[in-house]
Design a protein around this motif. Structure first.
Motif, PDB file in Angstrom:
ATOM      1  N   GLY A  15       0.790  -1.220   0.000  1.00 41.36           N
ATOM      2  CA  GLY A  15       0.000   0.000   0.000  1.00 41.36           C
ATOM      3  C   GLY A  15       0.821   1.268   0.000  1.00 41.36           C
ATOM      4  O   GLY A  15       0.284   2.369  -0.189  1.00 41.36           O
ATOM      5  N   ARG A  67      -1.688   3.021 -11.128  1.00 49.59           N
ATOM      6  CA  ARG A  67      -0.889   3.028  -9.887  1.00 49.59           C
ATOM      7  C   ARG A  67       0.495   3.645 -10.094  1.00 49.59           C
ATOM      8  O   ARG A  67       1.083   4.179  -9.160  1.00 49.59           O
ATOM      9  CB  ARG A  67      -0.713   1.604  -9.361  1.00 49.59           C
ATOM     10  CG  ARG A  67      -2.015   0.900  -9.014  1.00 49.59           C
ATOM     11  CD  ARG A  67      -1.747  -0.422  -8.306  1.00 49.59           C
ATOM     12  NE  ARG A  67      -0.986  -1.351  -9.152  1.00 49.59           N
ATOM     13  CZ  ARG A  67       0.191  -1.861  -8.820  1.00 49.59           C
ATOM     14  NH1 ARG A  67       0.768  -1.520  -7.676  1.00 49.59           N
ATOM     15  NH2 ARG A  67       0.807  -2.717  -9.635  1.00 49.59           N
ATOM     16  N   SER A  85       0.343   2.519  -4.218  1.00 47.67           N
ATOM     17  CA  SER A  85      -0.488   1.337  -3.906  1.00 47.67           C
ATOM     18  C   SER A  85       0.286   0.049  -4.177  1.00 47.67           C
ATOM     19  O   SER A  85      -0.199  -0.869  -4.845  1.00 47.67           O
ATOM     20  CB  SER A  85      -1.772   1.370  -4.745  1.00 47.67           C
ATOM     21  OG  SER A  85      -2.493   2.555  -4.537  1.00 47.67           O
TER      22      SER A  85
END
Lengths: 118, 111
Positions: A15, A67, A85
């Motif tokens: 994350g 991302r 992420s």
């Protein structure tokens, strides 16, 4: 001597985010398109992203779209890859390379290792 | 976009010739002459060996040659030398949402 040097890799939690850099020297950086390619431990090469010389065209692999963000600063002879992420499957050595023609990725940097783990 | 298919390993004795195949589809290898080959020694960055199917960059030995027929590209190494022992990857431009695809990689062993 034409040279590319990556930096910015490291250990990051799932994350999390990282910004990779690629410093170019020995050629006119602003004339060339650039790419990022990654290689998971013990695995093959995977094309990640492309940016044209003026940054007018940008492309991403489906696996990272949304991302990852590629950018460049021609005044600083630098290429960047913002990776957000992060997932375990993003663990890899990330290489930058100069793209001279449609099928010419040369040279490559030495790579920077990104490890995603808790 | 699936990876291009290469044999996992190829081996040969010093001085022999070996050929590595790279099989794709009409959407990549078969559709464009934008095939390249890369050599990678353990722990090192890839090095361009062949581009545009059969062109050698300056400084690459003429023992390395490339070709293509239909959806399959090939890299031939003649006069095999110990220093040729490495992993080799093909790559092609592709008509896909991911514009470039690499091969699965081939480990070349010099016996």
């Amino acid at each position: 001597e034409v040279q590319l040097v990556e930096s910015g890799g490291g250990l990051v939690q799932p994350g999390g985010s990282l910004r990779l850099s690629c410093a170019a020297s020995g050629f006119t950086f602003s004339y060339y398109s650039m790419i990022w390619v990654r290689q998971a431990p013990g695995k093959g090469l995977e094309w990640v992203s492309y940016i044209s010389s003026s940054a007018s065209t940008i492309q991403y692999a489906d696996s990272v779209k949304g991302r990852f963000s590629i950018s460049r600063d021609n005044a600083k002879n630098s290429l960047y890859l913002q990776i957000n992420s992060l997932r375990a499957e993003d663990t890899a050595v990330y290489y930058c390379a100069r793209q001279s023609t449609m099928a010419q990725f040369d040279p490559w940097g030495q790579g920077t290792l990104v490890t995603v783990s808790s | 976009q699936s990876a291009l298919t290469q044999p996992a390993s190829v081996s040969g004795s010093p001085g022999q010739s070996i050929t590595i195949s790279c099989t794709g589809t009409s959407s990549d290898i078969g559709g464009y002459n934008y095939v390249s080959w890369y050599q990678q020694h353990p722990g090192k960055a890839p090095k361009l060996m062949i581009y545009d199917v059969s062109n050698r960059p300056s400084g690459v030995s003429n023992r390395f040659s490339g070709s293509k027929s239909g959806n399959t590209a090939s890299l031939t190494i003649s006069g095999l030398q110990a220093e040729d022992e490495a992993d080799y990857y093909c790559s092609s431009y592709a008509t896909s949402t991911t514009p470039y695809v690499f091969g699965t990689g081939t480990k070349v062993t010099v016996l």
